[in-house]
Design an enzyme around this catalytic site. Structure first.
Site, mmCIF file in Angstrom:
data_model
loop_
_atom_site.group_PDB
_atom_site.id
_atom_site.type_symbol
_atom_site.label_atom_id
_atom_site.label_comp_id
_atom_site.label_asym_id
_atom_site.label_seq_id
_atom_site.Cartn_x
_atom_site.Cartn_y
_atom_site.Cartn_z
ATOM 1 N N GLU A 136 0.830 -1.200 0.000
ATOM 2 C CA GLU A 136 0.000 0.000 0.000
ATOM 3 C C GLU A 136 0.865 1.251 0.000
ATOM 4 O OE1 GLU A 136 -4.223 0.072 1.765
ATOM 5 O OE2 GLU A 136 -3.044 1.194 3.227
ATOM 6 N N HIS A 158 6.121 -27.336 3.042
ATOM 7 C CA HIS A 158 5.341 -28.409 2.425
ATOM 8 C C HIS A 158 4.270 -27.846 1.486
ATOM 9 C CE1 HIS A 158 7.125 -31.527 5.023
ATOM 10 N NE2 HIS A 158 7.216 -30.527 5.893
ATOM 11 N N LYS A 183 -13.078 2.495 -3.369
ATOM 12 C CA LYS A 183 -14.140 2.900 -2.440
ATOM 13 C C LYS A 183 -15.214 3.711 -3.153
ATOM 14 C CE LYS A 183 -11.217 3.274 1.714
ATOM 15 N NZ LYS A 183 -10.681 4.248 2.703
#
Length: 552
Positions: free
Chosen positions: A355, A386, A514
Site C-alpha cells: 500500500e 510443504h 471505495k
C-alpha cells in the site's frame, strides 16, 4: 524531499553495469572466496537481534554502490524530514509522524506550532486508565457483568496491525477474549457475534475518518445486535468505544465523547498501531507490555536516525531489496517467520509495503520507468516448506526471502523448538548453496536398469541454489523485540520509497475502489436489468446479480 529519478543517478548506471558483471555469480562461490563473509555481512542490534545478510548475491562493491545510490537520492535528509514533521506526504498535505507516537525521550516535537507530545501523552494516559478498568473487571456492562470479550471493528491498518501484535504476544495475554471484524462480508461479523453475550461484550470501532464503509456497516450491525438486547440507547455507553480522528462523526453514530480515543491525521493507517488504534493491544496484553512495544520501536528509530548507512539495518535491507527488485527484476519478496504466533506478520508487512510503495507516479508527478514496490507474501515455517518451498528450490523464479526466528521459545516444548531451528538453518543453507551431486536410493534388481534409473532420478534431484535470503534471529519474541522488528520494516519501506522517488504515505488506488463501490451499490438497489454507464462486463455482472437475487 528532493524529486530525483533514481535511474538518472550515476550510481544507478554503475549498479546496472555491476549487475551484468556479477549476475552469474553463485552464493557458494562468494563464500568460498571470503572466509569472513558472515562477519562482514551481518550486524547485531542491542545484542538482542542478529541480522545475517551474507547469503545474498552481493559483494562489498555492491554495497558500496547501493550506499552511493542512497546518498545521491538524499536519503539522510529525507529521514530527517520525516522525523522532524515536515510535510512529506505532499499529495495529502500532511506530515508523517508515527515515530512521534513512540518518542520515549518525550522531547518536544513541534507540528503546526504545537508540541504534539502533550496530546500523545494525554491519549496514552487515557488508554492506560481505561484498560486498567476493563482488565481489572471494573468496567461493567449494562447488567453489571464485567467485560469478557472485546470486538475490534476496523479494516486495513485499523485491523491488521493490532491483530498481528496480539497474536504475536499470545504468551502475554490476559483473560480477555479479543475478536476482530474487518470484512464487510456479513459472515465475518455473524461468526463473531454468534459466540458472544451482549451483557459482557465491548465493541471498539476503529476508523480514521469514521466514514469507512466496511467499518461503519459492521458497526451498525453491532449496534443493532446490542440494541436488540438492551432496548435503550443509553446502555450503549458501556459497550461502545471509538478510535478516530473524527470525533464528530463518532458522536453522530451515538458514541459519547468520553468514550472516544483520538489520534491524528499525521498518522497513516498502516503505521497506526502505536496510537490509540492499538487500544485492543493494550486490553489484550496490558499497558506495561504496550509501553515495551513502544520502547523497542523507539530504539530502532534512534538506530535508523543516527547510524551511518553502512551499519544501518533498515537501510541495508532496503537497498538489498532494491538490488533484486530493480536489477535482477525479481518482483516478489517472501517473509518466512518461524513462529506460529506470527502467522499474521506477512499479511501485515504485505499491507505496509504494497500500500505504501505500490505506486507508478513519481514525486514529480510523472509515470515511473523503473520498478517500484515488490509483491510481499509469506507463510509461517514450517508449513510453507510443504506448500511452496519446492518452487523456491527448483523453480525458475528468483525470490529473495527474509527468514525470522527467535532462539528462546514461549512454550515448554524445547525439543520442538530445536527441530524448528534446525529447519530454519537448513532452509537458508539449501536455498543459498543448493545440491548438485544427489544420491538416490533405488531398489531395482537389474543392474543396467538400475544405472539408467539412477542417472535419470539424480538429475531431477539437482537444486541449483543461489536463492538469496536474510536471516533475522531474535533472542526471544517479546514486546520490546517485536517493537524493534516492526519499526525496522517500517523504515525499510520508507527507505525504498525514497529510492523509488514516490510518495509512500498516500493510497489513491484504494480510494478509487471505495468511490466506485458506493456508486455501484446504489445501482444494485434499483429494479430491473439496465445498461448502466459502465463497461459491458460490469453491467453484465450487476444484471446477473439482480436476476439471481430476485429468485432467492
Amino acid at each position: 524531499m528532493k524529486k530525483i529519478n533514481p535511474n538518472n543517478t550515476e550510481s544507478w548506471k554503475m549498479l546496472q553495469n555491476h549487475f551484468y558483471e556479477i549476475k552469474s555469480f553463485h552464493i557458494k562461490e562468494l563464500f568460498k572466496k571470503d572466509k569472513n563473509r558472515f562477519k562482514k555481512f551481518s550486524l547485531k542490534f542491542d545484542n538482542r537481534i542478529l541480522v545475517d545478510y551474507s547469503k545474498n548475491r552481493i559483494t562489498s562493491f555492491t554495497i558500496k554502490l547501493l550506499l552511493k545510490l542512497a546518498n545521491e537520492m538524499d536519503l539522510n535528509n529525507s529521514i530527517k524530514s520525516m522525523f522532524s514533521g515536515k510535510i512529506i506526504n505532499e499529495t495529502e498535505n500532511r506530515a508523517v509522524l508515527h515515530t512521534a507516537l513512540r518518542n520515549r525521550s518525550n522531547s518536544s516535537i513541534i507540528h503546526n506550532g504545537c508540541n504534539i507530545m502533550f496530546d500523545i501523552n494525554k491519549v496514552l494516559e487515557k488508554m492506560k486508565h481505561f484498560s486498567n478498568l476493563v482488565i481489572n473487571r471494573k468496567w461493567l456492562g449494562y447488567t453489571g457483568k464485567y467485560i469478557t470479550d472485546i470486538v475490534n471493528i476496523g479494516i486495513g491498518g485499523s485491523d491488521l496491525g493490532p491483530k498481528m501484535v496480539i497474536k504475536a504476544l499470545n504468551s502475554y495475554r490476559n483473560h480477555l477474549n479479543i475478536h476482530f471484524v474487518s470484512n464487510v462480508d456479513g459472515a465475518n461479523i455473524f461468526n463473531v457475534l454468534k459466540k458472544l453475550n451482549p451483557e459482557s461484550t465491548l465493541f471498539i470501532i476503529v476508523s480514521k475518518t469514521f466514514t469507512t464503509q466496511e467499518t461503519i456497516v459492521n458497526a451498525n450491525t453491532a449496534k443493532k445486535w446490542m440494541l436488540n438486547a438492551v432496548n435503550k440507547n443509553e446502555f450503549l455507553d458501556q459497550h461502545f468505544i471509538a478510535v478516530t480522528t473524527n470525533a464528530q462523526e463518532a458522536m453522530n453514530f451515538g458514541i459519547r465523547y468520553k468514550n472516544i480515543f483520538l489520534f491524528w491525521d499525521w498518522v497513516g493507517g498502516r503505521f497506526s498501531l502505536w496510537s490509540s488504534v492499538g487500544l485492543s493491544i493494550v486490553l489484550a496484553v496490558g499497558f506495561k507490555n504496550f509501553e515495551q512495544l513502544l520502547d523497542g520501536a523507539y530504539m530502532m528509530d534512534q538506530h535508523y536516525l543516527h547510524t551511518k548507512f553502512d551499519n544501518n539495518i533498515p537501510v541495508l535491507l532496503a537497498l538489498i531489496g532494491v538490488w533484486y527488485n530493480n536489477f535482477f527484476k525479481s518482483e516478489t519478496e517472501a517473509i518466512f517467520f518461524y513462529d506460529w504466533n506470527m502467522n499474521y506478520f506477512s499479511s501485515f508487512l504485505q499491507q505496509m509495503n504494497m500500500e505504501s510503495n505500490g505506486k507508478n507516479i513519481c514525486r514529480s508527478g510523472e509515470f515511473v520507468n523503473w520498478q517500484t514496490g515488490p509483491i510481499i507474501w509469506g507463510e509461517p515455517g514450517t508449513n510453507g516448506q510443504h506448500a511452496f518451498y519446492q518452487l523456491l528450490h527448483q523453480g525458475t523464479k528468483l525470490i529473495p526471502s527474509d527468514f525470522i526466528i527467535s532462539i528462546i521459545p514461549k512454550h515448554p516444548f524445547k525439543d520442538h523448538h530445536k527441530y524448528l531451528l534446525s529447519h530454519f538453518f537448513a532452509q537458508t543453507q539449501a536455498l543459498a548453496f543448493g545440491k548438485f551431486n544427489q544420491k538416490c536410493n533405488v531398489h531395482i534388481n537389474d543392474k543396467k536398469t538400475f544405472d539408467e534409473r539412477l542417472s535419470s532420478i539424480s538429475f531431477h534431484k539437482v537444486c541449483k541454489g543461489n536463492q538469496p535470503s536474510n536471516s533475522i534471529v531474535l533472542d526471544q519474541l517479546n514486546p520490546y523485540n517485536l517493537g524493534i522488528l516492526i519499526a525496522l520494516y517500517e523504515h525499510k519501506v520508507f527507505t525504498q520509497g525514497v529510492i523509488f522517488n514516490i510518495f509512500s504515505f498516500d493510497q489513491w488506488g484504494v480510494e478509487l475502489g471505495k468511490l466506485l463501490a458506493k456508486e455501484i451499490f446504489l445501482n444494485m438497489n434499483t429494479t430491473g436489468s439496465k445498461n448502466y454507464e459502465y463497461d459491458s462486463s460490469t453491467n453484465g455482472l450487476i444484471n446477473f446479480y439482480k436476476i439471481h437475487s430476485n429468485n432467492t
